[in-house]
Scaffold this active site. Structure first.
Site, PDB file in Angstrom:
ATOM      1  CE1 TYR A 123      -3.715  -2.372   0.283  1.00 52.36           C
ATOM      2  CE2 TYR A 123      -2.799  -3.056   2.400  1.00 52.36           C
ATOM      3  CZ  TYR A 123      -3.698  -3.242   1.358  1.00 52.36           C
ATOM      4  OH  TYR A 123      -4.584  -4.286   1.403  1.00 52.36           O
ATOM      5  CB  THR A 124       3.713   2.368   1.931  1.00 50.62           C
ATOM      6  OG1 THR A 124       4.591   1.247   1.859  1.00 50.62           O
ATOM      7  CG2 THR A 124       2.840   2.250   3.166  1.00 50.62           C
TER       8      THR A 124
END
Length: 905
Positions: A123-124
């Site tokens: 997600y990052t």
């Protein structure tokens, strides 16, 4: 077991195998995981993350990339230790509350000060931060070495060519096997200023560096209480720094107040801090709080603590400091890898290691650029020759059947170069001209000619070619200047540091509070007279003087200390608990310590190793300890006199040793086969008496020696020594104004009568039978000193100092004592008073004190009397004097009035 398998078995001792395997594991953890390199301040995983992002083009100017992709690249190419370890390291490098200058620019949830975990790597997104580029700048210019990765498919840098001291700026922490590191972050501008100071003066003292490096600068701000912990950390590499969060007190009406916490200490979990405050309120260890809430947001920390009516906010705040991590300690251990080995370093050593590394980087970069410039100039020279002979060049090319034949023909031909000879000299090209001033093309030049475009034949292109060569000539000259001049190299190093500072320096976040936190504890130390004992094995202790009883001459003594492993006493002296001391080591360094900081023991105790008290290096030990006056105002008119075993002496200002940091400083330079015998304070109107083990002595005035300011000087010749002889003692005596004839006449007066005259007894001048007048006799009696000489076999005598004539330094001296096999060699020579007591210690640890009034006063050239009954193979190794100031008697209590010490090393 079948022979097939047993033939491949090698029997080993399981204990040896466990030791070797554990050592291999420990070194692997230390070098490859937990401890950062002092040069770039990075552990291997952080270095691999940054280099992988750089290689993949994941730069600060490019779009973000998924963190999972970065982790995969690092794990697949360089770090096969699992994705979670890599991602955790990447996450920390993005956190502005963990690093002072984050090295990774993250987008997404990368955790918080509350201890929240980062979002999953899928997600990052991440990319290099701008400052991270300064860690890899010039890495493609041969600046650092590369190693093969774990599977041999890739190369990775052994270190990054960091342009700023990342170890100090961002700090580091890690736990290895048997050691740990915990380095706080600092302000970039302050650290670079310190580097510049070190570049300007490599001999700068650490305390001078502290003028610009105020202390750690934590990314969470907060405050540091006092500077004692900072000084200890910077001087020794270890220290404990008190951190305190920032809080404000606000009035909220109705006689009520609130405490607003706006900054918390570094690495403190904010959520746990709030929970701890609530827990302390519930347990009633903190009283007066009516409401507690965390109002922190993206703009900063804000913990709101509402107080009950009429509660004193300062009292509650102090309770919070005492009971929670709003005030905590940061234990500094400045441990890093230097030359591949873990080492605890002080501030100057870390800066010196970084500056030295940058010198290597700039040198390697310059060599790389020089070679590139020369290669380019070599090609341009070939093109210039071709343009000057263009008609013949075209003819050869047209006449050749293929490119290879044309290239070979160009290389075989001899070409005129007179027209471009100035250009050849300009770029310093190493071409070999033949006797007719012609040369042949190299293969590189011939290939460049064949690839040359026809547009290069224009007049404008010819001029551009000449300008390019002149520009390259300027670059080559500059590169050679850098390689030939360290001064120029350091200028470039300093300029690059300043550019980094101008681009990335930010204001300090952490304030430093001075005041009662640095209160001196000496006022709490009771004044008491102590006997300090130092052994040859490097053990030291202090024992109350009252623990020793007085005995008569010739007694058998008492056990002074327990000797283990044949350790022997090296030095004994008496001082107050507040006596400042200078410790001089065998390598010429000096350390400073107050006496009360020494370990307290009993007469039979061994004490503690000095290596546990002073930051001694490997193979370094203390050879001499000099107690000083407690009042430093008395130091202004004192000098220090050094004496070595080879007869060298040096006079220095005592004030040069007033400011000594905890890790010591260089005191004197010593030859490899020499050692420091004694160091004593002295005044200009005093005399120095050097004595040797062979019974020789030499006396000369202090003023005959000039003060040497250089601490690295080994001094001048003080005494000429016979073969196998060495200086064993240095004594400071009063200066004398009388002539030798007057002194010789005075010495004809019996010593008993001289002592009575000194005590004020009237005398008959005619009865004395000397040509001196009464005033001269009285003055000489009041100024007379007596020299005690003690041998290793327990013999001793007292002689008048007037019997030692004044000579020039550098001579062979006069006879001090008639030594023989019965007396043994001299071990101690020192001035004494009539009411002094003698303390002798043998190599077996036996100690005796006796009154000096029972020691015979004789001439210089005598053997003395037995002072100490020795057993077989027993030798006197240490001699000290203690002056009596209280009531006399066999078991009288004694305190120090004056002290001299001598040792047999």
């Amino acid at each position: 077991m079948t022979d097939k398998y047993s033939s491949n078995l090698v029997p080993v001792n399981i204990e040896d195998e466990m030791k070797a395997s554990y050592l291999d594991y420990a070194m692997s953890v230390i070098v490859s995981r937990a401890i950062p390199d002092v040069r770039d301040g990075l552990k291997p995983v952080h270095r691999r993350i940054i280099y992988s992002m750089y290689e993949a083009g994941n730069h600060a100017s490019k779009p973000y990339r998924k963190s999972a992709r970065i982790v995969g690249d690092v794990m697949g190419k360089y770090h096969p230790h699992g994705d979670s370890a890599i991602y955790d390291s990447l996450v920390r490098m993005t956190q502005d509350f963990s690093l002072r200058l984050p090295l990774v620019d993250g987008q997404g949830n990368f955790g918080s000060m509350d201890g929240d975990a980062a979002a999953a790597m899928r997600y990052t997104e991440s990319r290099m931060s701008k400052v991270a580029h300064k860690l890899v700048e010039d890495i493609d210019k041969g600046t650092v070495s590369f190693n093969i990765n774990y599977d041999g498919s890739e190369e990775e840098p052994s270190v990054l060519p960091a342009m700023f001291p990342n170890l100090l700026v961002n700090g580091s922490g890690g736990i290895a096997v048997g050691m740990a590191t915990n380095i706080p972050p600092h302000n970039l501008g302050e650290i670079i200023d310190a580097c510049c100071l070190y570049i300007d003066n490599n001999d700068i003292e650490i305390l001078d560096l502290l003028e610009v490096v105020k202390g750690p600068d934590f990314p969470t701000g907060s405050m540091i209480l006092g500077i004692s912990g900072i000084r200890s950390a910077y001087l020794t590499g270890r220290g404990s720094i008190i951190m305190r969060g920032k809080a404000e007190i606000e009035n909220i009406g109705n006689s009520r107040q609130a405490i607003i916490i706006t900054e918390i200490p570094y690495m403190v979990n904010k959520a746990r801090l709030v929970e701890k405050i609530a827990e302390m309120v519930k347990e009633k260890r903190i009283e007066g709080i009516s409401d507690l809430r965390d109002e922190s947001n993206k703009n900063g920390v804000r913990i709101f603590i509402e107080l009950k009516k009429d509660v004193v906010a300062e009292v509650v705040l102090n309770q919070i400091y005492a009971c929670t991590q709003l005030q905590t300690n940061f234990g500094v251990i400045m441990l890093a890898l230097k030359d591949g080995l873990p080492k605890v370093m002080n501030l100057k050593e870390v800066i010196a290691a970084f500056v030295s590394f940058r010198e290597v980087v700039i040198t390697n970069r310059t060599i790389y650029l020089l070679n590139k410039a020369r290669d380019r100039a070599h090609i341009l020279l070939g093109l210039a020759i071709a343009i000057s002979n263009i008609d013949e060049i075209i003819y050869i090319i047209k006449a050749s059947n293929d490119t290879n034949l044309a290239k070979q023909e160009l290389m075989d031909r001899q070409w005129e170069v007179l027209d471009i000879l100035p250009l050849i000299k300009l770029v310093d090209d190493k071409v070999m001209l033949n006797e007719r001033g012609k040369l042949s093309f190299t293969e590189v030049q011939a290939k460049a000619i064949l690839e040359m475009k026809l547009q290069r034949l224009t007049a404008m292109e010819k001029n551009k070619l000449e300008q390019d060569l002149k520009h390259l000539a300027t670059e080559i000259a500059e590169y050679l200047n850098i390689l030939d001049s360290r001064t120029r190299l350091l200028e470039i190093l300093k300029e690059e540091l300043i550019k980094v500072k101008e681009e990335f320096a930010v204001p300090r976040l952490t304030a430093i509070e001075f005041g009662e936190f640095d209160q001196d504890i000496e006022d709490l130390i009771q004044r008491e007279e102590m006997v300090v004992t130092v052994t040859l094995g490097g053990y030291i202790k202090r024992v109350p003087l009252s623990s020793y009883r007085s005995q008569k001459r010739g007694g058998k003594g008492r056990s002074g200390l327990s000797m283990r492993d044949e350790d022997i006493t090296m030095q004994v002296f008496v001082g107050s608990t507040h006596t400042p001391m200078l410790f001089f080591s065998n390598i010429g360094k000096v350390y400073s310590l107050k006496l009360y900081k020494l370990p307290l023991s009993n007469p039979q105790g061994k004490g503690r190793p000095m290596v546990n008290i002073l930051p001694l290096q490997e193979n370094e030990h203390i050879t001499n300890i000099m107690p000083l006056p407690e009042n430093q105002d008395e130091w202004d008119h004192l000098n220090i006199m050094f004496a070595t075993a080879k007869g060298n002496i040096r006079r220095s200002d005592l004030l040069d040793f007033k400011k000594i940091q905890l890790n010591g400083k260089i005191a004197i330079r010593l030859d490899e086969d020499d050692k420091l015998i004694d160091v004593k304070p002295c005044k200009e109107d005093e005399h120095i008496l050097l004595a040797t083990k062979a019974g020789k002595a030499l006396r000369f005035p202090v003023e005959s020696l000039r003060i040497i300011k250089s601490r690295i000087s080994d001094g001048v010749r003080g005494m000429k020594l016979a073969k196998e002889d060495s200086v064993i003692s240095m004594t400071v005596l009063k200066g004398i104004n009388s002539t030798k004839e007057d002194r010789d006449a005075y010495l004809t007066v019996p010593w008993e009568k001289r002592l009575k005259i000194a005590k004020g007894e009237e005398f008959n001048l005619e009865a004395l039978g000397v040509h001196l007048n009464a005033d001269s006799i009285l003055e000489m009696a009041n100024s007379e000193e007596f020299i005690l000489t003690v041998t290793e076999n327990g013999f001793g005598k007292r002689s008048s100092a007037y019997g030692y004539r004044i000579t020039d330094r550098g001579g062979s001296g006069i006879i001090n004592m008639d030594i023989n096999d019965k007396t043994g060699l001299v071990v101690g020579v020192m001035p004494v008073k009539m009411d002094d007591e003698l303390m002798l210690i043998t190599n077996s640890g036996k100690l005796i004190r006796c009154k000096l009034e029972s020691v015979r006063i004789t001439g210089r050239n005598t053997s003395g009397v037995i002072l100490f009954k020795l057993d077989d193979d027993e030798k006197v190794v240490s001699v000290s004097l203690i002056a009596e100031t209280s009531e006399s008697g066999e078991d009288s209590e004694l305190v120090e009035d004056g002290l001299e010490s001598a040792e047999n090393m």
